[in-house]
Design an enzyme around this catalytic site. Structure first.
Site, PDB file in Angstrom:
ATOM      1  CG  HIS A 189      -1.021  21.406 -40.334  1.00 32.14           C
ATOM      2  ND1 HIS A 189      -0.662  22.683 -40.918  1.00 32.14           N
ATOM      3  CD2 HIS A 189       0.255  21.732 -39.416  1.00 32.14           C
ATOM      4  CE1 HIS A 189       0.530  23.455 -40.412  1.00 32.14           C
ATOM      5  NE2 HIS A 189       0.855  22.528 -39.307  1.00 32.14           N
ATOM      6  CG  HIS A 197       4.847  18.819 -36.252  1.00 40.35           C
ATOM      7  ND1 HIS A 197       5.335  19.275 -36.738  1.00 40.35           N
ATOM      8  CD2 HIS A 197       4.562  18.996 -34.929  1.00 40.35           C
ATOM      9  CE1 HIS A 197       5.800  20.382 -35.518  1.00 40.35           C
ATOM     10  NE2 HIS A 197       4.747  19.746 -34.636  1.00 40.35           N
TER      11      HIS A 197
END
Length: 262
Positions: A214, A155
């Site tokens: 993340h 992303h």
């Protein structure tokens, strides 16, 4: 149509500015670092956007390159042909989308391989007991396991690359002048609004990735790959004669080159 015109006027006055192209990369890096720091020190409560099944993630981010490609294709073709009248140059400029596709494919494949070769299959997200009998992520998930490896943020990479590419291509609007009664004006205006909203979605979801998902190192590498993909093309290769080239401007390519050196 009046509301569409106002929206396009606002977007022209913001995203098309040279200052936006110059400072957006730094803003993305700063927001990635700030959001990651917030995630580690004072996590935000869960929200709709922290759910991976939210509508923006499922229908936009998961297909970010497809959206970017499909909207930039007619935008580049129409604006570049309107300014130059040269079909050959338009085809050359459209090859930027092929280059972008190659960057997207190579990077996502690289990220997947890195996660595979650095990962192991575990019984649970708590990383308890390695299941050595499963040697791939797909097999691990199929058998109910949890695969843990170095998962570079796709992303962070893709949203950075797409947002910067759109802003670069929209710089051509400085030169595009069309009659309001002309059909071309309506089409370009619609594309400007669509690309503007798409850019806002990419930036918003980039921030959500920084705050909710993340590890810091995974987002740093993802953002770095996105920046390298952008700068390696628009900041370096596209300044050369043997390349797809930059969006047509009344100023020379040398001036564009100088802006990147500052």
């Amino acid at each position: 149509m009046e509301h569409l015109e106002r929206c396009a006027w606002f977007l022209r006055g913001t995203l098309v500015r040279a200052a936006v192209r110059r400072y957006l990369p730094w803003a993305l890096v700063a927001s990635m670092l700030g959001g990651s720091l917030l995630k580690e020190l004072s996590p935000l409560p869960e929200s709709y956007l922290s759910n991976k099944r939210n509508i923006l993630n499922v229908y936009f981010v998961k297909m970010a390159w497809a959206w970017t490609f499909c909207l930039l294709l007619p935008f580049i073709a129409l604006t570049n042909y309107h300014l130059t009248g040269r079909a050959g140059l338009v085809l050359r400029r459209l090859s930027t989308l092929l280059v972008g596709t190659a960057i997207w494919y190579v990077c996502t494949a690289l990220f997947s391989n890195i996660e595979h070769y650095t990962g192991s299959c575990y019984h649970s997200p708590a990383l308890e007991r390695v299941r050595k009998e499963y040697q791939s992520k797909q097999q691990c998930h199929r058998e109910g396991g949890f695969w843990h490896g170095f998962d570079i943020s796709g992303h962070s990479f893709l949203l950075t690359f797409c947002a910067l590419m759109i802003v670069e291509e929209m710089s051509v609007l400085h030169e595009v002048k069309t009659e309001r009664s002309h059909r071309l004006h309506t089409v370009i205006t619609t594309l400007v609004v669509a690309l503007g909203f798409l850019t806002c979605i990419w930036v918003l979801m980039f921030l959500c990735t920084a705050v909710y998902f993340h590890d810091l190192s995974q987002k740093v590498f993802g953002t770095l790959f996105g920046l390298l993909g952008w700068y390696g093309t628009y900041g370096f290769w596209y300044l050369k004669s043997f390349s797809p080239g930059l969006p047509p401007q009344s100023s020379t390519v040398n001036l564009k080159q100088e802006s990147y050196k500052k």
